[in-house]
Write a protein that holds these residues in place. Structure first.
Motif, PDB file in Angstrom:
ATOM      1  N   ILE A  16       0.676  -1.366  -0.067  1.00  0.00           N
ATOM      2  CA  ILE A  16       0.189  -0.155  -0.446  1.00  0.00           C
ATOM      3  C   ILE A  16       1.112   0.920   0.288  1.00  0.00           C
ATOM      4  O   ILE A  16       2.376   1.273   0.746  1.00  0.00           O
ATOM      5  N   SER A  17       0.589   2.122  -0.670  1.00  0.00           N
ATOM      6  CA  SER A  17       1.346   3.507  -0.899  1.00  0.00           C
ATOM      7  C   SER A  17       0.317   4.245  -1.259  1.00  0.00           C
ATOM      8  O   SER A  17      -0.605   4.414  -2.075  1.00  0.00           O
ATOM      9  N   ARG A  18       0.505   5.574  -0.590  1.00  0.00           N
ATOM     10  CA  ARG A  18      -0.319   7.603  -0.804  1.00  0.00           C
ATOM     11  C   ARG A  18       0.483   7.456  -0.003  1.00  0.00           C
ATOM     12  O   ARG A  18       0.923   7.546   0.896  1.00  0.00           O
ATOM     13  N   LEU A  19       1.118   9.087  -0.866  1.00  0.00           N
ATOM     14  CA  LEU A  19       1.406  10.750  -0.602  1.00  0.00           C
ATOM     15  C   LEU A  19       0.483  11.222  -0.741  1.00  0.00           C
ATOM     16  O   LEU A  19       0.175  11.041  -1.194  1.00  0.00           O
ATOM     17  N   TYR A  20       0.604  11.708   0.881  1.00  0.00           N
ATOM     18  CA  TYR A  20       0.120  13.194   1.486  1.00  0.00           C
ATOM     19  C   TYR A  20       0.221  14.715   0.780  1.00  0.00           C
ATOM     20  O   TYR A  20      -0.422  15.165   1.218  1.00  0.00           O
ATOM     21  N   ARG A  21       1.118  14.827   0.434  1.00  0.00           N
ATOM     22  CA  ARG A  21       2.169  15.632   0.403  1.00  0.00           C
ATOM     23  C   ARG A  21       2.999  15.895  -1.035  1.00  0.00           C
ATOM     24  O   ARG A  21       3.304  14.546  -0.725  1.00  0.00           O
TER      25      ARG A  21
END
Length: 425
Positions: A16-21
């Motif tokens: 799972i990979s999620r970039l918020y900035r």
């Protein structure tokens, strides 16, 4: 706050990979794989490389990782990681590689809802379950009034509870659970004695009830207010669920709140003074020459005769060159376990005020070079119902609701130890 969130398997593959900035690129995952997953020497849960910090939590065969480039509150980041794990467990049970792959879409829905621009938002399981459902139970369409209720709950003053909850039987269960930590020297001096406690509540109440929860009269939380009185209950590090109105607690020591529906942790605390030890262990262990060791151990219950300790397990270490142990006990059963170099003494029940004795003679093999026995501590596990080592008691629990219905309240106390109650000899 958090710039990125990842879940790695034990091989270092990104699940799972999620970039918020925008201050990080996805290639930052390669840095964590090389520096942490592939490096067996890394033991710290926080790794800082340049201006980038990696916070990771191990869950089964997974790494739950939060990445930040700012000076973030470490406790808050770890709380987010553990909260995500508990939310995932509530949705699909065990959190492992297989379950993550099977619930790929659901996890992305959850992390997008829980975190906004790197800041944790709504993490209440009941609220999330009302509008993020698994595919197997997802309805084809949501009625407009149902959608309105979800929006009101998620954005209202009481996001942890819906107002239309109904039960035929209104009940509230309160469990005060304490874990005792003890380290006692061979001379009987207490080196460390403290209590880790939490109040777990299950609320099956209709509507939007107001609950009031009273604790001991002599309850001291602020260190500046401590008087040193022997009968005072002094608590450290109190932490409350978000539903608790803290200003009322500071004023009257009354916990006032609108409870979430179902089970939740109302309060967590520690106590380091005036700790009541439920069991007293007196151990005399003598080495007789180089071939024998004698044991004489007494366990006494330090509480009223109406109470009892159950599932008592005493682990008594033996030297590494022990060949046989002849045990004699008046209560329970004792067995030598060569693979662990211990004698395990199991006592089903000890009544308050009762004493149980253990005597044994261990036979040792003669060795060419005598090794000094390190004498590991005796370890005691137990459970005592309706007893608190900190002295904390619930004085009252009241439920107020506009329909003025009758509710049934239950309060239970449990004090236990598991691997943290140790006596040297």
């Amino acid at each position: 706050m958090i710039s990125a969130f990842f879940i790695f398997n034990q091989k270092g593959e990104v699940l799972i990979s999620r970039l918020y900035r925008t201050d990080l690129k996805r290639s930052i995952a390669d840095v964590f794989r090389i520096q942490v997953v592939s490096n067996s020497d890394v033991r710290s849960p926080i790794i800082t490389l340049g201006s980038t910090s990696f916070f990771h939590v191990r869950v089964n065969n997974l790494y739950i990782v939060a990445v930040t480039k700012c000076n973030a509150n470490a406790a808050l980041v770890f709380e987010f990681c553990y909260r995500f794990t508990s939310i995932a467990k509530s949705y699909f049970g065990k959190v492992d590689e297989e379950s993550v792959k099977n619930n790929f879409v659901l996890i992305y829905e959850l992390i997008d809802e829980i975190v906004d621009f790197g800041y944790p938002q709504n993490s209440e399981i009941d609220t999330l379950k009302s509008y993020i459902t698994t595919e197997s139970v997802m309805s084809t369409s949501i009625a407009p009034e149902e959608s309105s209720k979800i929006t009101t709950q998620a954005t209202g003053a009481i996001s942890w509870r819906r107002g239309d909850v109904k039960y035929k039987k209104n009940e509230a269960f309160v469990d005060v659970v304490e874990t005792v930590n003890l380290s006692m020297s061979a001379k009987g001096t207490i080196l460390r004695a403290d209590v880790d406690g939490h109040i777990q509540m299950r609320a099956y109440l209709s509507g939007t009830p107001e609950c009031k929860f009273g604790l001991n009269d002599k309850l001291v939380i602020d260190k500046n207010d401590r008087t040193g009185a022997s009968d005072a209950v002094e608590l450290d590090d109190c932490r409350f669920h978000q539903c608790v109105r803290l200003n009322e607690f500071d004023a009257s020591r009354t916990i006032s709140f609108v409870p979430p529906d179902g089970e939740f942790e109302l309060m967590r605390y520690r106590a380091t003074t005036n700790v009541k030890l439920p069991l007293r262990v007196v151990a005399t262990v003598n080495e007789i020459g180089t071939t024998k060791v004698s044991y004489d151990i007494t366990v006494k219950a330090n509480f009223g005769n109406k109470l009892s300790a159950t599932n008592v397990v005493v682990r008594i270490p033996t030297p590494l060159n022990t060949t046989n142990v002849d045990c004699k006990v008046a209560s329970g059963k004792a067995k030598y376990v060569p693979a662990e170099n211990v004698v395990i003494w199991k006592i089903p029940r000890i009544q308050g005020g009762q004493e149980c004795t253990f005597t044994a003679m261990a036979e040792l093999t003669s060795t060419t070079t005598r090794q000094v026995w390190t004498r590991p501590p005796i370890d005691v596990d137990f459970q005592v119902l309706m007893f608190t080592a900190s002295g904390l008691i619930v004085r009252f629990l009241k439920v107020f609701e506009k329909s003025n219905y009758h509710s049934i309240k239950w309060v239970r106390y449990l004090t236990k130890a598991s691997g943290t109650y140790q006596i040297r000899y």
